[in-house]
Design a protein around this motif. Sequence first.
Motif, PDB file in Angstrom:
ATOM      1  N   GLN A 154       0.851  -1.187   0.000  1.00 49.59           N
ATOM      2  CA  GLN A 154       0.000   0.000   0.000  1.00 49.59           C
ATOM      3  C   GLN A 154       0.885   1.235   0.000  1.00 49.59           C
ATOM      4  OE1 GLN A 154      -2.951   0.444   3.155  1.00 49.59           O
ATOM      5  NE2 GLN A 154      -4.488   0.917   1.599  1.00 49.59           N
ATOM      6  N   ASP A 155       0.530   2.166  -0.882  1.00 43.66           N
ATOM      7  CA  ASP A 155       1.262   3.417  -1.058  1.00 43.66           C
ATOM      8  C   ASP A 155       0.537   4.513  -0.247  1.00 43.66           C
ATOM      9  OD1 ASP A 155       2.913   5.376  -2.103  1.00 43.66           O
ATOM     10  OD2 ASP A 155       2.074   5.316  -4.116  1.00 43.66           O
ATOM     11  N   HIS A 156       1.143   5.666  -0.106  1.00 42.54           N
ATOM     12  CA  HIS A 156       0.501   6.831   0.523  1.00 42.54           C
ATOM     13  C   HIS A 156       0.701   7.982  -0.438  1.00 42.54           C
ATOM     14  CE1 HIS A 156       1.157   4.093   3.829  1.00 42.54           C
ATOM     15  NE2 HIS A 156       0.405   4.818   4.627  1.00 42.54           N
ATOM     16  N   LYS A 157      -0.305   8.212  -1.301  1.00 39.35           N
ATOM     17  CA  LYS A 157      -0.091   9.133  -2.429  1.00 39.35           C
ATOM     18  C   LYS A 157      -0.189  10.606  -2.044  1.00 39.35           C
ATOM     19  CE  LYS A 157      -0.581   6.492  -6.530  1.00 39.35           C
ATOM     20  NZ  LYS A 157      -1.276   5.211  -6.375  1.00 39.35           N
ATOM     21  N   ARG A 158      -1.019  10.901  -1.038  1.00 42.01           N
ATOM     22  CA  ARG A 158      -1.184  12.318  -0.674  1.00 42.01           C
ATOM     23  C   ARG A 158      -0.003  12.787   0.168  1.00 42.01           C
ATOM     24  NH1 ARG A 158      -6.012  14.840  -1.149  1.00 42.01           N
ATOM     25  NH2 ARG A 158      -7.511  13.643  -2.379  1.00 42.01           N
ATOM     26  N   THR A 183       1.228  13.094  -4.683  1.00 44.00           N
ATOM     27  CA  THR A 183       2.680  13.035  -4.844  1.00 44.00           C
ATOM     28  C   THR A 183       3.017  11.748  -5.589  1.00 44.00           C
ATOM     29  OG1 THR A 183       3.105  11.682  -2.904  1.00 44.00           O
ATOM     30  CG2 THR A 183       2.913  14.060  -2.540  1.00 44.00           C
ATOM     31  N   GLY A 184       4.305  11.511  -5.787  1.00 42.22           N
ATOM     32  CA  GLY A 184       4.735  10.230  -6.347  1.00 42.22           C
ATOM     33  C   GLY A 184       4.561   9.088  -5.352  1.00 42.22           C
ATOM     34  N   GLY A 185       4.337   9.415  -4.090  1.00 42.60           N
ATOM     35  CA  GLY A 185       4.192   8.401  -3.034  1.00 42.60           C
ATOM     36  C   GLY A 185       5.081   8.766  -1.855  1.00 42.60           C
ATOM     37  N   LEU A 225       3.791  -6.102 -14.004  1.00 41.60           N
ATOM     38  CA  LEU A 225       2.473  -5.518 -14.189  1.00 41.60           C
ATOM     39  C   LEU A 225       2.013  -5.061 -12.806  1.00 41.60           C
ATOM     40  CD1 LEU A 225       0.174  -5.059 -16.201  1.00 41.60           C
ATOM     41  CD2 LEU A 225      -0.656  -7.345 -15.661  1.00 41.60           C
ATOM     42  N   TYR A 226       1.736  -3.782 -12.694  1.00 40.25           N
ATOM     43  CA  TYR A 226       1.403  -3.192 -11.388  1.00 40.25           C
ATOM     44  C   TYR A 226      -0.031  -2.702 -11.470  1.00 40.25           C
ATOM     45  CZ  TYR A 226       1.566   1.080  -8.314  1.00 40.25           C
ATOM     46  OH  TYR A 226       1.323   2.101  -7.437  1.00 40.25           O
ATOM     47  N   ALA A 227      -0.917  -3.372 -10.738  1.00 41.46           N
ATOM     48  CA  ALA A 227      -2.320  -2.966 -10.728  1.00 41.46           C
ATOM     49  C   ALA A 227      -2.554  -2.025  -9.554  1.00 41.46           C
ATOM     50  CB  ALA A 227      -3.230  -4.189 -10.608  1.00 41.46           C
ATOM     51  N   TYR A 229      -3.124   0.805 -14.564  1.00 47.89           N
ATOM     52  CA  TYR A 229      -1.994  -0.120 -14.622  1.00 47.89           C
ATOM     53  C   TYR A 229      -0.713   0.677 -14.790  1.00 47.89           C
ATOM     54  CZ  TYR A 229      -4.206  -4.690 -14.898  1.00 47.89           C
ATOM     55  OH  TYR A 229      -4.856  -5.845 -14.594  1.00 47.89           O
ATOM     56  N   ASN A 230       0.350   0.219 -14.114  1.00 49.64           N
ATOM     57  CA  ASN A 230       1.688   0.684 -14.415  1.00 49.64           C
ATOM     58  C   ASN A 230       2.455  -0.507 -14.954  1.00 49.64           C
ATOM     59  OD1 ASN A 230       1.225   3.330 -13.456  1.00 49.64           O
ATOM     60  ND2 ASN A 230       1.497   2.610 -11.363  1.00 49.64           N
ATOM     61  N   VAL A 231       3.489  -0.235 -15.725  1.00 48.81           N
ATOM     62  CA  VAL A 231       4.187  -1.325 -16.412  1.00 48.81           C
ATOM     63  C   VAL A 231       5.606  -1.492 -15.870  1.00 48.81           C
ATOM     64  CG1 VAL A 231       2.779  -1.054 -18.474  1.00 48.81           C
ATOM     65  CG2 VAL A 231       4.917   0.215 -18.307  1.00 48.81           C
ATOM     66  N   ARG A 232       5.763  -1.235 -14.577  1.00 44.48           N
ATOM     67  CA  ARG A 232       7.083  -1.166 -13.917  1.00 44.48           C
ATOM     68  C   ARG A 232       6.853  -1.334 -12.430  1.00 44.48           C
ATOM     69  NH1 ARG A 232       5.790   3.295 -11.294  1.00 44.48           N
ATOM     70  NH2 ARG A 232       4.199   4.544 -12.289  1.00 44.48           N
ATOM     71  N   PHE A 233       7.932  -1.415 -11.670  1.00 47.81           N
ATOM     72  CA  PHE A 233       7.781  -1.422 -10.216  1.00 47.81           C
ATOM     73  C   PHE A 233       7.282  -0.064  -9.744  1.00 47.81           C
ATOM     74  CE2 PHE A 233      10.857  -4.923 -10.481  1.00 47.81           C
ATOM     75  CZ  PHE A 233      10.290  -5.817  -9.604  1.00 47.81           C
ATOM     76  N   GLY A 234       6.514  -0.047  -8.659  1.00 48.26           N
ATOM     77  CA  GLY A 234       6.084   1.218  -8.059  1.00 48.26           C
ATOM     78  C   GLY A 234       7.207   1.786  -7.210  1.00 48.26           C
ATOM     79  N   ASP A 235       7.249   3.093  -7.117  1.00 42.24           N
ATOM     80  CA  ASP A 235       8.186   3.755  -6.227  1.00 42.24           C
ATOM     81  C   ASP A 235       7.339   4.614  -5.294  1.00 42.24           C
ATOM     82  OD1 ASP A 235      10.136   5.212  -4.979  1.00 42.24           O
ATOM     83  OD2 ASP A 235      11.246   5.682  -6.802  1.00 42.24           O
ATOM     84  N   PRO A 236       7.214   4.326  -4.020  1.00 45.42           N
ATOM     85  CA  PRO A 236       8.113   3.534  -3.177  1.00 45.42           C
ATOM     86  C   PRO A 236       7.728   2.073  -2.927  1.00 45.42           C
ATOM     87  CG  PRO A 236       6.647   4.804  -1.777  1.00 45.42           C
ATOM     88  CD  PRO A 236       6.255   5.094  -3.197  1.00 45.42           C
ATOM     89  N   GLU A 237       6.697   1.506  -3.530  1.00 44.78           N
ATOM     90  CA  GLU A 237       6.310   0.136  -3.162  1.00 44.78           C
ATOM     91  C   GLU A 237       7.461  -0.852  -3.326  1.00 44.78           C
ATOM     92  OE1 GLU A 237       4.557   2.169  -5.112  1.00 44.78           O
ATOM     93  OE2 GLU A 237       2.424   1.665  -5.144  1.00 44.78           O
ATOM     94  N   CYS A 238       8.277  -0.634  -4.352  1.00 45.21           N
ATOM     95  CA  CYS A 238       9.391  -1.541  -4.648  1.00 45.21           C
ATOM     96  C   CYS A 238      10.310  -1.721  -3.431  1.00 45.21           C
ATOM     97  CB  CYS A 238      10.177  -0.943  -5.818  1.00 45.21           C
ATOM     98  SG  CYS A 238      11.551  -1.916  -6.392  1.00 45.21           S
TER      99      CYS A 238
HETATM  100  N1  GLY Z   1       3.858   4.710  -6.118  1.00 45.59           N
HETATM  101  C1  GLY Z   1       3.137   4.968  -7.303  1.00 45.59           C
HETATM  102  C2  GLY Z   1       3.851   4.759  -8.541  1.00 45.59           C
HETATM  103  O1  GLY Z   1       4.966   4.287  -8.586  1.00 45.59           O
HETATM  104  O2  GLY Z   1       3.286   5.068  -9.581  1.00 45.59           O
END
Ligand code: GLY
Length: 427
Positions: A212-216, A226-228, A269-271, A285-294
């Motif tokens: 789980q990300d924290h986008k705000r 934000t980007g996370g 594949l990032y849903a 969908y994102n097609v890469r690792f999430g930042d900061p989830e990675c």
């Molecule tokens: N954390 C959201 C993203 O990488 O798009």
Amino acid sequence: MNVLVIGNGGREHALAWKISQSSRVERVFVAPGNAGTASEAENVDISPTDFARLIKFAQQNDVQLTIVGPELPLAKGIVDAFGEAKLRIFGPRQSAAELEGSKVFCKNLLRHADVPTSDYQVFRNADHATTYLKDREDVPVVVKADGLASGKGVFVCATRAEAIEAVKRIGRNKEFGDAGNQIVIEERLDGQEASVLALTDGRTIVTLPPAQDHKRAYDGDTGPNTGGMGAYCPAPLIGEDTLHLIEEQVLVPTVHAMKRGRRPFRGVLYAGLMMTNQGPKVLEYNVRFGDPECQPILMRLQSDLVDLFEATVDGRLDRLEPLRWDPRPAVCVVMASEGYPGSYERGFPIRGLDEAGKVPDVKVFHSGTATVDGQVITNGGRVLAVTALGSTIPNAKLQAYTAVKCIRWKGAWCRKDIADKAMASGA
Ligand code: GLY
Ligand code: AMP
């Protein structure tokens, strides 16, 4: 073997860190990297979109595997370019990266594959979009620019007036350039968000534990997007049954639809999901690792990441041994520059990194840093991603914030409530 990682954020630092732990890896390069990756690997001063120079570098330095962090080079076709040069690279080709590069493509695919997502309409013309908004009931909607806009082209609107303003910014003022040539207006969903990432070679899917990300920007999920600002893994919100449901109803039909559409998807594949009362629905969908989830995901991975990447690239994920995970959860707190996600200054010296790195079970990943005269300085909006393991989520959170307290620079700040949502859902 030698491995090249492309990108310069916290995600790429985590990738380089994990890859360098592989017994099969000799040298790890990061292009262009940051101060953190320089201590883990060798930085190479080449832009992620300068394909010709990256290919030349890979050929001259015996790079046998390249991993792409950010979406832009993927959307511009880096995987196709490396493929033509007979270089092995992990990530989707340009045609498959459309899943992130075009929200219209993504929504149409989801609709045809019967994957749960919000209702939507597509407009090529700002006037038509405005008329549509005026003619319908004043219910909350989300207005999105079709193309890549660094996460800024999405407007979550409470009222019709806000939605009309968003259409104006995207379609008339062209704030996002050509990314706004098409506009998506979709139903606004309620619920908690979660990120489910999976590796796929186009046939087999290996799902990673949910995060789980924290986008705000600010505590309590307030403030601008934000980007996370932090993430944790696993997300107790998504139990085993729900994860299976997401595989069955979301990931599998998406991967099949991409294959049927002659855009086989290979890579991560990032849903981005909204857990609604009617079940999980895809936001994007994102097609890469999430930042900061990675960062918290890789902190927990015990298997060799290079094995996983190679099995994906070579199309043999079906024969990969099950991944091994540290049972302990991980929490990642992003420390940011004053002013982020708006404008901010760079170049402030960062103090306390060594002390923070000594906190047990903590890894300080660098997101936006550089080294000048031996001193690590701030060089981005998101500066550090302080990540910790703990026996429970509250313990991991405590370790992460203990390390955060060691670190200082002018204007440094972070959210204080990362992972509190996990505790609320019973961790
Ligand atoms: N954390 C959201 C993203 O990488 O798009
Ligand atoms: P996207 O780039 O499409 O993921 O959108 C960025 C953020 O906007 C998401 O993480 C959500 O917080 C929010 N968002 C996007 N679509 C919707 C929607 N249909 N309903 C509610 N929130 C949304």
